[in-house]
Design a protein around this motif. Structure first.
Motif, PDB file in Angstrom:
ATOM      1  N   ARG A  66      19.121   5.572   3.197  1.00 12.00           N
ATOM      2  CA  ARG A  66      18.485   4.836   2.192  1.00 12.00           C
ATOM      3  C   ARG A  66      17.552   5.879   1.162  1.00 12.00           C
ATOM      4  NH1 ARG A  66      16.359  -0.585   4.028  1.00 12.00           N
ATOM      5  NH2 ARG A  66      17.795  -1.187   5.783  1.00 12.00           N
ATOM      6  N   THR A  67      17.330   7.062   1.789  1.00 11.84           N
ATOM      7  CA  THR A  67      16.781   7.960   1.114  1.00 11.84           C
ATOM      8  C   THR A  67      17.624   8.650  -0.109  1.00 11.84           C
ATOM      9  OG1 THR A  67      15.185   8.542   2.808  1.00 11.84           O
ATOM     10  CG2 THR A  67      15.357  10.172   0.980  1.00 11.84           C
ATOM     11  N   GLU A  68      18.712   9.057   0.425  1.00 10.19           N
ATOM     12  CA  GLU A  68      19.687   9.648  -0.479  1.00 10.19           C
ATOM     13  C   GLU A  68      20.062   8.536  -1.470  1.00 10.19           C
ATOM     14  OE1 GLU A  68      22.594  10.912   2.430  1.00 10.19           O
ATOM     15  OE2 GLU A  68      21.498  12.755   2.568  1.00 10.19           O
ATOM     16  N   MET A  69      20.391   7.423  -1.057  1.00  8.07           N
ATOM     17  CA  MET A  69      20.813   6.218  -2.236  1.00  8.07           C
ATOM     18  C   MET A  69      19.706   6.227  -3.295  1.00  8.07           C
ATOM     19  SD  MET A  69      23.761   5.206  -1.890  1.00  8.07           S
ATOM     20  CE  MET A  69      25.299   5.421  -0.867  1.00  8.07           C
ATOM     21  N   LYS A  70      18.459   6.181  -2.763  1.00  3.38           N
ATOM     22  CA  LYS A  70      17.429   5.725  -3.517  1.00  3.38           C
ATOM     23  C   LYS A  70      17.389   7.080  -4.714  1.00  3.38           C
ATOM     24  CE  LYS A  70      12.347   5.423  -3.966  1.00  3.38           C
ATOM     25  NZ  LYS A  70      11.039   5.258  -3.020  1.00  3.38           N
ATOM     26  N   HIS A  71      17.772   8.353  -4.345  1.00  6.47           N
ATOM     27  CA  HIS A  71      17.877   9.256  -5.319  1.00  6.47           C
ATOM     28  C   HIS A  71      19.146   9.132  -6.249  1.00  6.47           C
ATOM     29  CE1 HIS A  71      14.772  12.237  -3.862  1.00  6.47           C
ATOM     30  NE2 HIS A  71      15.127  12.006  -2.598  1.00  6.47           N
ATOM     31  N   MET A  72      20.276   8.785  -5.597  1.00  7.18           N
ATOM     32  CA  MET A  72      21.444   8.668  -6.429  1.00  7.18           C
ATOM     33  C   MET A  72      21.446   7.581  -7.443  1.00  7.18           C
ATOM     34  SD  MET A  72      24.113   8.972  -3.634  1.00  7.18           S
ATOM     35  CE  MET A  72      25.439   8.218  -4.738  1.00  7.18           C
ATOM     36  N   LEU A  73      20.902   6.098  -7.023  1.00  4.55           N
ATOM     37  CA  LEU A  73      21.044   5.175  -8.017  1.00  4.55           C
ATOM     38  C   LEU A  73      19.969   4.765  -8.893  1.00  4.55           C
ATOM     39  CD1 LEU A  73      21.979   2.886  -4.916  1.00  4.55           C
ATOM     40  CD2 LEU A  73      23.683   3.773  -6.610  1.00  4.55           C
ATOM     41  N   ASP A  74      20.420   4.231  -9.875  1.00  4.27           N
ATOM     42  CA  ASP A  74      19.701   3.847 -11.089  1.00  4.27           C
ATOM     43  C   ASP A  74      18.729   2.678 -10.510  1.00  4.27           C
ATOM     44  OD1 ASP A  74      20.828   5.458 -12.870  1.00  4.27           O
ATOM     45  OD2 ASP A  74      22.068   4.049 -13.952  1.00  4.27           O
ATOM     46  N   THR A  75      17.477   2.691 -11.041  1.00  2.80           N
ATOM     47  CA  THR A  75      16.634   1.477 -10.552  1.00  2.80           C
ATOM     48  C   THR A  75      17.218   0.073 -10.704  1.00  2.80           C
ATOM     49  OG1 THR A  75      15.452   1.415 -12.751  1.00  2.80           O
ATOM     50  CG2 THR A  75      14.624   2.789 -10.841  1.00  2.80           C
ATOM     51  N   ASP A  76      18.172  -0.022 -11.631  1.00  2.00           N
ATOM     52  CA  ASP A  76      18.890  -1.433 -11.875  1.00  2.00           C
ATOM     53  C   ASP A  76      20.304  -1.475 -11.398  1.00  2.00           C
ATOM     54  OD1 ASP A  76      19.886   0.312 -13.513  1.00  2.00           O
ATOM     55  OD2 ASP A  76      20.082  -1.225 -15.276  1.00  2.00           O
ATOM     56  N   ALA A  77      20.390  -0.509 -10.510  1.00  2.00           N
ATOM     57  CA  ALA A  77      21.879  -0.708  -9.775  1.00  2.00           C
ATOM     58  C   ALA A  77      21.926  -1.906  -8.993  1.00  2.00           C
ATOM     59  CB  ALA A  77      22.403   0.483  -9.167  1.00  2.00           C
ATOM     60  N   LEU A  78      23.104  -2.431  -8.943  1.00  3.82           N
ATOM     61  CA  LEU A  78      23.617  -3.767  -8.089  1.00  3.82           C
ATOM     62  C   LEU A  78      23.697  -2.960  -6.669  1.00  3.82           C
ATOM     63  CD1 LEU A  78      23.829  -6.679  -7.831  1.00  3.82           C
ATOM     64  CD2 LEU A  78      26.246  -6.331  -8.601  1.00  3.82           C
ATOM     65  N   ARG A  79      22.967  -3.472  -5.761  1.00  3.37           N
ATOM     66  CA  ARG A  79      23.441  -2.939  -4.396  1.00  3.37           C
ATOM     67  C   ARG A  79      23.838  -4.160  -3.608  1.00  3.37           C
ATOM     68  NH1 ARG A  79      18.873  -0.448  -6.562  1.00  3.37           N
ATOM     69  NH2 ARG A  79      18.719   1.514  -6.280  1.00  3.37           N
ATOM     70  N   ILE A  80      24.820  -3.741  -2.768  1.00  3.13           N
ATOM     71  CA  ILE A  80      25.405  -5.135  -2.116  1.00  3.13           C
ATOM     72  C   ILE A  80      25.871  -4.710  -0.877  1.00  3.13           C
ATOM     73  CG2 ILE A  80      26.296  -6.450  -4.201  1.00  3.13           C
ATOM     74  CD1 ILE A  80      29.035  -5.413  -3.607  1.00  3.13           C
ATOM     75  N   ALA A  81      26.028  -5.511   0.341  1.00  2.63           N
ATOM     76  CA  ALA A  81      26.538  -5.116   1.585  1.00  2.63           C
ATOM     77  C   ALA A  81      27.286  -6.286   2.330  1.00  2.63           C
ATOM     78  CB  ALA A  81      25.227  -4.653   2.294  1.00  2.63           C
ATOM     79  N   MET A  82      27.671  -6.137   3.251  1.00  2.00           N
ATOM     80  CA  MET A  82      28.505  -7.265   3.848  1.00  2.00           C
ATOM     81  C   MET A  82      28.392  -7.342   5.400  1.00  2.00           C
ATOM     82  SD  MET A  82      32.464  -8.123   2.706  1.00  2.00           S
ATOM     83  CE  MET A  82      32.884  -9.909   3.189  1.00  2.00           C
ATOM     84  N   LEU A  83      28.202  -8.487   5.885  1.00  2.41           N
ATOM     85  CA  LEU A  83      27.997  -8.712   7.240  1.00  2.41           C
ATOM     86  C   LEU A  83      29.076  -9.801   7.853  1.00  2.41           C
ATOM     87  CD1 LEU A  83      24.048  -9.079   7.529  1.00  2.41           C
ATOM     88  CD2 LEU A  83      25.356  -7.023   7.931  1.00  2.41           C
ATOM     89  N   ARG A  84      29.500  -9.646   9.213  1.00  2.00           N
ATOM     90  CA  ARG A  84      30.128 -10.465   9.885  1.00  2.00           C
ATOM     91  C   ARG A  84      29.585 -10.955  11.028  1.00  2.00           C
ATOM     92  NH1 ARG A  84      36.261  -8.632  11.805  1.00  2.00           N
ATOM     93  NH2 ARG A  84      36.962 -10.667  12.325  1.00  2.00           N
ATOM     94  N   ARG A  85      30.008 -12.208  11.566  1.00  2.00           N
ATOM     95  CA  ARG A  85      29.445 -12.627  12.802  1.00  2.00           C
ATOM     96  C   ARG A  85      29.514 -11.790  13.927  1.00  2.00           C
ATOM     97  NH1 ARG A  85      31.097 -17.320  16.600  1.00  2.00           N
ATOM     98  NH2 ARG A  85      32.921 -17.306  15.389  1.00  2.00           N
ATOM     99  N   PRO A  86      28.188 -11.161  14.622  1.00  2.00           N
ATOM    100  CA  PRO A  86      28.289  -9.899  15.392  1.00  2.00           C
ATOM    101  C   PRO A  86      29.322  -9.951  16.664  1.00  2.00           C
ATOM    102  CG  PRO A  86      26.028 -10.569  14.537  1.00  2.00           C
ATOM    103  CD  PRO A  86      26.923 -11.552  14.157  1.00  2.00           C
ATOM    104  N   PRO A  87      29.367 -11.128  17.430  1.00  2.00           N
ATOM    105  CA  PRO A  87      30.428 -10.943  18.437  1.00  2.00           C
ATOM    106  C   PRO A  87      31.826 -10.761  18.051  1.00  2.00           C
ATOM    107  CG  PRO A  87      28.588 -12.670  18.825  1.00  2.00           C
ATOM    108  CD  PRO A  87      28.711 -12.332  17.376  1.00  2.00           C
ATOM    109  N   ILE A  88      32.261 -11.293  16.873  1.00  2.00           N
ATOM    110  CA  ILE A  88      33.482 -11.298  16.254  1.00  2.00           C
ATOM    111  C   ILE A  88      33.827 -10.021  15.657  1.00  2.00           C
ATOM    112  CG2 ILE A  88      35.330 -12.534  14.812  1.00  2.00           C
ATOM    113  CD1 ILE A  88      34.079 -14.209  17.197  1.00  2.00           C
ATOM    114  N   GLN A  89      32.709  -9.363  14.966  1.00  2.00           N
ATOM    115  CA  GLN A  89      32.865  -8.102  14.251  1.00  2.00           C
ATOM    116  C   GLN A  89      33.081  -6.973  15.457  1.00  2.00           C
ATOM    117  OE1 GLN A  89      30.611  -5.384  14.605  1.00  2.00           O
ATOM    118  NE2 GLN A  89      31.650  -4.111  13.221  1.00  2.00           N
TER     119      GLN A  89
END
Length: 324
Positions: A66-89
Motif C-alpha cells: 500500500r505504501t509503495e502504491m501510494k507513492h506510485m499512483l496518481d490520486t485519481d488512478a483507478l485501483r481495482i482488485a479481484m476476489l474468489r470464493r475462498p474455499p474454491i480459491q
C-alpha cells in the motif's frame, strides 16, 4: 482517469482480466513495444520512483504494498482488485501449485482432514507467497493478524477505501460491466477467452463441510469476500444486467469465429464478415486470429510479435508507458 492499477491475486480469474486490460492498453496506444517501452515490475522495492513516474497501467501479482502504491499512483488512478470464493480459491491454488509436499499431505482431502483434527501447524508460505488467507495476505493483511478479528475488520475497511472496485470471480461478467461503466470504454473492449483453466479431471470438488473447514481456517479471506461480494451485488443494476447480455452475445460470436477459424482454410476476412467480428475486433480484420490463439493453446503464445493485442499476461508485472 490516467492510470489503472490492478492487484492481480492468485487463482481468481486474474489472468483473464489482465489480458483484457492489456488489450485495452493496446487499443488506446498506451505502449509501443513491450521489450523497450515497459519496465518489468518484479518487486516494487527494486524499482526507483524516477523510472516509473510516467505510466498508464500496472498489473501487480506480487504482494500489494500500500505504501509503495501510494507513492506510485496518481490520486485519481483507478485501483481495482479481484476476489474468489475462498474455499474454491484455496483448493485451486493448492492443486495448481501442488502444495502437498509443503504441507506434508497426500491430497487436498488429506489436508482438510488434518485441518479438522488441528494437525496443520505450518503457517509459513510456500516460496513466500502461497499459504493461509492468500487473498487477504496479498492485499496487505499481516500474517500476525490472521486470528485477530479486530485487525481483520480494520483491514477490510482500509481495503474498501483503497480500491475503487473489487471484482468477484463468481460474478465475472457483472464485474466487467461495472468496470466498463467506470472507465467509459466500449463493451466490446471487455470480450475475453478464459485463461489458465484447469482440466476438469484435475479439479477436486469440495463438500459443504470441507468448504466450511477451509472457510473457517481462512477466516480473514471469508470475511473479506463476504464484504466485497455484498458491495458488488449492490452495484448490479438492470442496466448492468442488460450490458452483461450484450457482452455474452459478443463473446459467443467471438468463440464461434475462433472455433471455425482454427478448423478452416477460409480467409480470415471472409470469416470476419460471417461472424460479425467488426463489432468486437478493434484491430484490423486480418489480425482477428490473434484472439483465437488462447483457444488453441489455453494461454496466449504469440508474445514474440510486437504490439500483439493479446500479450501473455500469466507472469506479467509491467508498467506501460504511453506511446510518444
Amino acid at each position: 482517469m490516467r492510470q489503472i492499477a490492478f492487484a492481480k491475486g492468485f487463482k481468481v480469474s486474474g489472468t483473464t482480466l489482465a489480458d483484457i486490460l492489456l488489450r485495452i492498453a493496446y487499443f488506446n496506444n498506451w505502449y509501443t513495444d513491450l521489450a523497450s517501452e515497459s519496465i518489468a515490475m518484479g518487486r516494487l522495492k527494486d524499482v526507483t520512483w524516477g523510472e516509473i513516474k510516467d505510466f498508464n497501467l500496472v498489473i501487480e501479482d506480487n504482494h500489494w504494498n500500500r505504501t509503495e502504491m501510494k507513492h506510485m499512483l496518481d490520486t485519481d488512478a483507478l485501483r481495482i482488485a479481484m476476489l474468489r470464493r475462498p474455499p474454491i480459491q484455496f483448493e485451486s491454488m493448492f492443486n495448481f501449485f501442488d502444495l502437498r509436499g509443503f504441507y506434508n499431505v497426500t491430497s487436498i482431502k488429506d489436508f482438510i482432514d488434518k485441518l479438522e483434527r488441528n494437525e496443520i501447524t505450518n503457517n509459513s508460505r510456500f516460496v513466500k507467497l502461497f499459504g493461509r488467507n492468500p487473498l487477504s495476505w496479498f492485499l496487505g493483511l499481516d500474517e500476525s493478524d490472521f486470528d485477530n478479528i479486530t485487525a481483520i475488520n480494520n483491514f477490510i475497511q482500509r481495503t474498501e477505501k483503497m480500491f475503487d472496485l473489487v471484482l468477484i470471480s463468481e460474478f465475472f461478467d457483472e464485474s466487467l460491466m461495472i468496470l466498463r461503466d467506470m472507465t467509459g470504454f466500449p463493451i466490446s473492449y471487455f470480450n475475453y477467452i478464459p485463461i489458465n483453466l484447469r482440466d476438469e479431471k484435475k479439479k477436486y470438488y469440495l463438500s459443504k463441510k470441507q468448504e466450511e473447514i477451509l472457510g473457517n481456517w481462512n477466516q480473514a479471506d471469508t470475511l473479506l469476500y463476504k464484504k466485497f461480494k455484498r458491495l458488488l451485488e449492490d452495484r448490479i443494476t438492470p442496466r448492468i444486467i442488460q450490458n452483461v447480455k450484450t457482452l455474452q452475445s459478443i463473446n459467443n460470436r467471438m468463440h464461434n469465429f475462433c472455433q471455425t477459424s482454427l478448423n478452416t482454410t477460409s480467409e480470415y476476412h471472409d470469416l470476419d464478415k460471417r461472424f460479425g467480428t467488426f463489432d468486437w475486433n478493434h484491430i484490423d480484420s486480418n489480425r482477428s486470429h490473434f484472439y483465437c490463439k488462447s483457444l488453441e493453446n489455453k494461454r496466449p503464445s504469440h508474445t514474440q510479435e510486437k504490439n500483439s493485442p493479446l500479450q501473455n499476461s500469466f507472469e506479467v508485472q509491467r508498467l506501460f508507458k504511453r506511446a510518444v
